[in-house]
Structure formats: structure tokens, C-alpha cells
Design an enzyme around this catalytic site. Structure first.
Site, mmCIF file in Angstrom:
data_model
loop_
_atom_site.group_PDB
_atom_site.id
_atom_site.type_symbol
_atom_site.label_atom_id
_atom_site.label_comp_id
_atom_site.label_asym_id
_atom_site.label_seq_id
_atom_site.Cartn_x
_atom_site.Cartn_y
_atom_site.Cartn_z
ATOM 1 C CD1 TRP A 1 -2.358 -1.991 0.165
ATOM 2 C CD2 TRP A 1 -2.884 -1.363 2.276
ATOM 3 N NE1 TRP A 1 -3.120 -2.956 0.373
ATOM 4 C CE2 TRP A 1 -3.739 -2.606 1.684
ATOM 5 C CE3 TRP A 1 -3.133 -0.958 3.314
ATOM 6 C CZ2 TRP A 1 -4.712 -3.152 2.525
ATOM 7 C CZ3 TRP A 1 -4.384 -1.513 4.267
ATOM 8 C CH2 TRP A 1 -5.095 -2.409 3.818
ATOM 9 C CE LYS A 2 4.757 0.975 -4.499
ATOM 10 N NZ LYS A 2 5.249 1.616 -5.546
ATOM 11 C CG HIS B 1 9.870 -1.033 -2.814
ATOM 12 N ND1 HIS B 1 9.994 0.292 -3.558
ATOM 13 C CD2 HIS B 1 8.917 -1.576 -3.309
ATOM 14 C CE1 HIS B 1 8.896 0.091 -4.304
ATOM 15 N NE2 HIS B 1 8.196 -0.806 -4.071
ATOM 16 C CD GLU C 1 8.218 -4.230 -6.852
ATOM 17 O OE1 GLU C 1 7.123 -4.114 -6.994
ATOM 18 O OE2 GLU C 1 8.834 -3.083 -6.010
ATOM 19 N N GLY D 1 4.799 2.108 -11.094
ATOM 20 C CA GLY D 1 3.825 3.395 -11.236
ATOM 21 C C GLY D 1 3.694 4.043 -12.431
ATOM 22 N N GLY E 1 -0.161 0.316 -6.948
ATOM 23 C CA GLY E 1 -1.415 1.264 -7.203
ATOM 24 C C GLY E 1 -2.753 0.160 -7.184
HETATM 25 P P1 13P Z 1 2.763 -0.303 -8.920
HETATM 26 O O1 13P Z 1 1.996 -1.384 -8.982
HETATM 27 O O2 13P Z 1 2.071 0.855 -8.627
HETATM 28 O O3 13P Z 1 3.416 -0.134 -10.291
HETATM 29 O O4 13P Z 1 3.859 -0.474 -8.020
HETATM 30 C C1 13P Z 1 4.721 -1.634 -7.876
HETATM 31 C C2 13P Z 1 5.624 -1.483 -6.516
HETATM 32 O O5 13P Z 1 6.412 -0.806 -6.353
HETATM 33 C C3 13P Z 1 5.001 -2.644 -5.576
HETATM 34 O O6 13P Z 1 5.914 -2.533 -4.642
#
Ligand code: 13P
Length: 259
Positions: A11-12, A100, A172, A178, A236
């Protein structure tokens, strides 16, 4: 043996504890109506939401597990603003995202800090979701495989072999996070086989490898079947019940068909 796929919602820095409770309850309702037996689910809320999200998961018996987005590499003491792994464990957290790219690039998390944090998390018996991934310049230069290998070698330096089962990798690519620019199934498949070989060399072939970067309900199926992702780390799209469940459903469908 095929490993059960894993979908992690990161969820950041989104959702205060009231919003977090609401989202967790919504996820619970959907899962109560239709269980997804072929996929493990983790949500990683902000620290301040963990207690309340954990209570709802427990009281409503929601079949998801609790993750954290980061943890201190230290066990306790004079580390203002940090949160220790044992504190997270007390709240029912089962896994911690480590390394991350946002922590590396915005908060100066070096390879040494990543390696020390991996060890602290595993020493406390929690699972590590270890992130890796190249930026666009590295990708364009064609050095993405070696780059990611280097990141992982440094992150696992000094790691106690007996804790290998606690590791999950999450590839990632930074250019896909994002941005809406998801890596293609071919790009993901190339990295997945490379990482499987890397893990095989270390006797860690029973390790899940996730993909993260603009995953949604539309692209998730192909990233599993053609990209051979062992699940996803979702940003997201994990913030709303519909988009998060669409990904889980797509993964569940792929794996239920493959049985
Ligand atoms: P998004 O799915 O928003 O691109 O983010 C990926 C992410 O950094 C998950 O840790």
C-alpha cells in the site's frame, strides 16, 4: 512441485487506519463469498495501520496474511523513527518487504543495509520479500540480468543457508513501477528463468519469484502464463478492492487451470 503463487499488496504511504480498515473489510467480504484457493495473499499496510488491519484479519478470519513495507536492520535501541522486526512480529506480521527501490533511491538504503535487514528479518523467523530491479538506463544498455544478479548477491551476502525457505524474490524493474509501462511477458519470462537459475545454483529452487511494476487485472494472467511470474508485488492496483481482487482472481484462474 509447483509453488503456490503469492500476491502482495504494497500500500506504500496510502490509506490512514480508517481507510485501511475499510479496505481490509472489503477484501474479507469478497474472499468470504469466493475463496481463492490457489493463491496466497499478503497486504503490507503503513506501520500505523498494522495493528488495526491485523485485528480485522484475525477477528473476521480473513484468509490473508500481514506484511510490513520495511523494518530496521537493528534489533532495538537508540534508532529514532525506526520500527524493529520483533515489534512487527508481535503485531502478527509474517513477512517484510526489504530493499524496495523507493527505499533504496529515496531513503539511501544501501546494499549493506539491505543485506543486514534481510538477516535481521530472517533471524526473527519472518519471511523476506526481497526486491530487486534495474532502472531504464541499465535496461537499455542490456545489462539488466547482471545488474539484478549483483543486487541479489550483495543482498544475500552472509545470509544463513538454513533460512533460505524464508526468502521470496520480487523483480520490480524501476521503469515499470507506477508508470503504467508494464514489462512485457517476454521480458518477465527472461528474468524469471535467469532468477530461477540463480536460485538453483544456491540450492534455493523452491523460492517464489514475483514480478512487480504496473500489474493490473488485465495483464496479470499473461504475466503468469507467458511471463511465468510466481505471483505479484502490487502497488497502485492494491489500493482498491476491485483492482486488487481482479489480480488475485486472474492468478487463481491460471493456477486452477494448470492443475
Ligand atoms: P505499481 O504496481 O504501482 O507499479 O507499484 C509496484 C511496486 O512498487 C510494488 O512494490
Amino acid at each position: 512441485m509447483t509453488l503456490k503463487p503469492l500476491v502482495v499488496g504494497n500500500w506504500k504511504m496510502n490509506h490512514d487506519y480508517v481507510e485501511a480498515l475499510h479496505l481490509t473489510q472489503q477484501i474479507g467480504v469478497v474472499l468470504k463469498n469466493k475463496a481463492r484457493e490457489h493463491v496466497d495473499i499478503v497486504v503490507a499496510p503503513p506501520f500505523v495501520d498494522i495493528r488495526s488491519v491485523g485485528s480485522i484479519i484475525e477477528s473476521e478470519r480473513i484468509p490473508i496474511s500481514l506484511g510490513a513495507q520495511n523494518a530496521s536492520m537493528y534489533d532495538s535501541g537508540a534508532h529514532t523513527g525506526e520500527v524493529s522486526v520483533s515489534m512487527l512480529k508481535r503485531l502478527g506480521v509474517k513477512s517484510v518487504i526489504v530493499g524496495h527501490s523507493e527505499r533504496r533511491s529515496i531513503y539511501g538504503q544501501t546494499d549493506e543495509i539491505v543485506a543486514a535487514t534481510v538477516q535481521t528479518v530472517a533471524r526473527n523467523g519472518l519471511e523476506v520479500i526481497l526486491c530487486c530491479g534495474e532502472g531504464s538506463e541499465v535496461r537499455e544498455s542490456g545489462a539488466h540480468l547482471e545488474f539484478v544478479r549483483g543486487q541479489l548477491e550483495r543482498a544475500l551476502l552472509g545470509f544463513d543457508k538454513k533460512n533460505h525457505s524464508l526468502i521470496t524474490l520480487a523483480y520490480e524493474p524501476i521503469w515499470a513501477i507506477g508508470t503504467g509501462e508494464t514489462a512485457s511477458s517476454e521480458q518477465v519470462a527472461e528474468m524469471m528463468s535467469y532468477l530461477q537459475a540463480f536460485l538453483g545454483e544456491r540450492g534455493m529452487s523452491e523460492t517464489r519469484v514475483l514480478y512487480g511494476g504496473s500489474v493490473n487485472g488485465e495483464n496479470a494472467g499473461a504475466l503468469v502464463t507467458d511471463g511465468r511470474a510466481g505471483g505479484f508485488l502490487v502497488g497502485g492496483a492494491s489500493l482498491k478492492v476491485e483492482s486488487f481482487m481482479a489480480i488475485i482472481e486472474a492468478v487463481d484462474d491460471c493456477y486452477s487451470r494448470s492443475r
